[in-house]
Design an enzyme around this catalytic site. Sequence first.
Site, PDB file in Angstrom:
ATOM      1  N   HIS A  49       0.802  -1.231   0.000  1.00  0.00           N
ATOM      2  CA  HIS A  49       0.000   0.000   0.000  1.00  0.00           C
ATOM      3  C   HIS A  49       0.832   1.277   0.000  1.00  0.00           C
ATOM      4  O   HIS A  49       0.282   2.348   0.255  1.00  0.00           O
ATOM      5  CB  HIS A  49      -0.916   0.027   1.229  1.00  0.00           C
ATOM      6  N   ARG A  95      -5.808  11.937   5.352  1.00  0.00           N
ATOM      7  CA  ARG A  95      -4.761  12.044   6.367  1.00  0.00           C
ATOM      8  C   ARG A  95      -3.858  13.239   6.053  1.00  0.00           C
ATOM      9  O   ARG A  95      -3.535  13.501   4.889  1.00  0.00           O
ATOM     10  CB  ARG A  95      -3.948  10.745   6.368  1.00  0.00           C
ATOM     11  N   THR A 135      -8.627   6.236  -1.962  1.00  0.00           N
ATOM     12  CA  THR A 135     -10.007   5.760  -2.094  1.00  0.00           C
ATOM     13  C   THR A 135     -10.996   6.907  -1.937  1.00  0.00           C
ATOM     14  O   THR A 135     -12.117   6.825  -2.427  1.00  0.00           O
ATOM     15  CB  THR A 135     -10.328   4.673  -1.051  1.00  0.00           C
TER      16      THR A 135
END
Length: 836
Positions: free
Chosen positions: A377, A569, A676
């Site tokens: 990831h 984030r 996402t």
Amino acid sequence: MAKDEKSQILLPKSLLITERELGMDASSIAADMRRHFNHTLGCDKHSISAHHVYEALVIALRDRLMERWKSTHYSYQDKQCKRTQYLSLEFLMGRSLGNTLLNLDIQGEVEKAVSALGLQLEDVMKEERDAGLGNGGLGRLAACFVDSCATMQLPVMGHCIRYDYGIFKQRIEQGEQVEQPDHWLACGNPWELERTEFQQRIRFRGRVERVDEGQGFQMRWVDTDDVLAVPYDIPIPGYRNGTVNTLRVWKAVAVEEFDLTQFNAGNYAEAVAGRMHAENISKVLYPNDASESGKELRLRQQYFLSSAALQDVMRRWLRDNKGGDFSRFADKNCFQLNDTHPAVAIAELMRLLMDEHGMEWDVAWEITTHCMAYTNHTLLPEALERWPVRIFGELMPRILDIIFEINARFLSEIASHWPGDTERQARMSIIEEGGEPQVRMAHLAIVGSFSVNGVAALHTKLLKEGLFKDFYELWPRKFNNKTNGVTPRRFLALSNPGLSELITETLGTGWETDLTKLKDLRSKSEDGAFLRRWREVKRHNKERLAAMVEQDCGVKCDPDALFDVQVKRIHEYKRQLLNALHVIHLYDRLKRGDTADWTPRCVLIGGKAAPGYWLAKRIIKFINNVAEVINKDPAVGDLLKVAFLPNYRVSAMEIIGPGTDLSSQISTAGKEASGTGNMKFMMNGAVTIGTLDGANVEILEEVGEENFFLFGLTEAEVTTTRKNYDPERIIREDEDLSRVMQLLDSAHFNQFEPGFFDAIIGSMRNPGDPWMTLADFRGFVDAQQRAAQAFRDQDRWTKMSIVNTACCAHFSSDRTIADYNRDIWKLTPVASETPC
């Protein structure tokens, strides 16, 4: 209290309920709510907590899920099907009530039931807390995946830790992030079932001894400091298909509640010290690993989860395969490692097969490497997990021995493939040598897995060409791409009921499980009446978002303004700073009276910074200072509003996504693996402004350049520009940027806090800035101007919005899971025998 021995009785068949007994109508649900409120929860006329009403409703729904849950379990067992275990340190589930009502198709009946009891369903639903089992995109992806697996009737079980505390609640005080404990389990979790009968013993510390058992030597891990892993099961219902899969979350419990000797001696703190030490493992999601104790706790968490999940699978295998025949274990089991966090599962499976079941190395390795699969990831080398060999050896000496052996055999294979290439051996070794040797978890994951996948086409390409180039050259067939996706049930059907209703009215049902049907929306983009309906839905969603912003931030946003949103984030590579620079540029224009063809705009930014990430927290403060100056300036008025959204979470995104016009996805090219949030916004008709990074590349391919605001250096251009990157020259040659930097240098946004943002300003001016923020300033400003111009033509903008929703099928997690299953898991869907 945890027990070492499980008591068993002969189960009378008459005790089991085999037929469906619970009604799905409003009166049956209301009756069960009353029963659970009064009897299960023991509430009376003095009970004033609204949470008890919520609990009563959840238990009534859980009863109905239970029938389908058991039937699904029995169907998998009867079919003896292959299963996948999805191992993830995070599952960012959000709230479950709304999703359950949608998937069971009983929202109308539940509304009637709650109303009959004199209550409003909306008020009851607000009592649910977001489940604190995740932090960001990785955890939300895992949650989307288990939803899709249940909807597609695939036998997949998720495994996570049952954290008492989530990442943290974020409050903003005087512009700065303040972290508060997120004790999401303070009132319990009525969705879950404790399954103490399936608890597992997890070993730590101790020593390894070599035992001669007559027919050969066996390794034994002895004198260990053990912890019990107690599972709690959470139901994961599929979409209106009768299937209910399981998310199994593990709680750490001491083997002994307390030391009786210490207790009797009056040493009360020491008496419970063991229990506290054990329970720390599942106390908090992602402890700060800046300290030695933090590193140790996080590694304990990773091994705890991996060992518990593997032992649990072994338990079921031995139950269903008498005699302990493991010859078909890899044919019937797959373990998907969600990033490197559970990578230690590779060594743990080797330990279980060899030490507990007497296998030779080669046989155990053959099984292990045919059932482990690894998802990467990150493209950031510093984000790849490494653990000091010293800590590894102290906590898990037997596991470290196995890792050393894996590495020795692997290095021999490299030497055979590239004789004499010692530099390559050093680069690829699982053990990184140096002053303090480290275990490279990503290397362990690659070596021990049969599949390695990235999460976007560009991400996978860059893994092959850069980060894992050596491994790709050795094992090209291991590598594959699985572009991320998000569930349309939660992030469109549930979150955006107005748009969902319009789509169903236009296209009919079935799109919730087949987003390719949305492509027919494109033909409606020339229909004036449909455009008006689409705008009405968006206007309502923006009013809902504006109300949330006013409540949480005290900032009033005009729903007719352009809602420009960046929530994710807080990290330098995601470049919230670039967004802030553009905001300052707009402010500068307004102060100079440059308002010709102005588009009113509300810029909304949200996200959490890791507690130990000092500069990210300073960026939050910077954004809030900029917002305060702009929002209080009467000369700006409603032409520009700025707000930082506190405590960004799943339930907030369910309001933010549908109300967004422009989705900012502006990371430095080559840094974002996928993203996402970009998919959730697109699905709800937001138009993307973004760089060619992560899944943005594929979004652009789907919608076309005319429906996407592209800017910025490509990944290749970033690499080239970096060699001679000169931020000061860029500032000198760009009049707009010069004015922005002058405002920053003059402390215009921190007049009473001198020097407070010097580190931020210095990072952008630094020729070594890895995020190259200023290099993309001009491109971003120009793209934002194009977006503002397009928004003023509401028919054009609405058509762009429709096209984005119409083209989102590629970004459904159903498509992603279909890809995983086709290429990696190879599971057969199993229908539950219980009617829907």
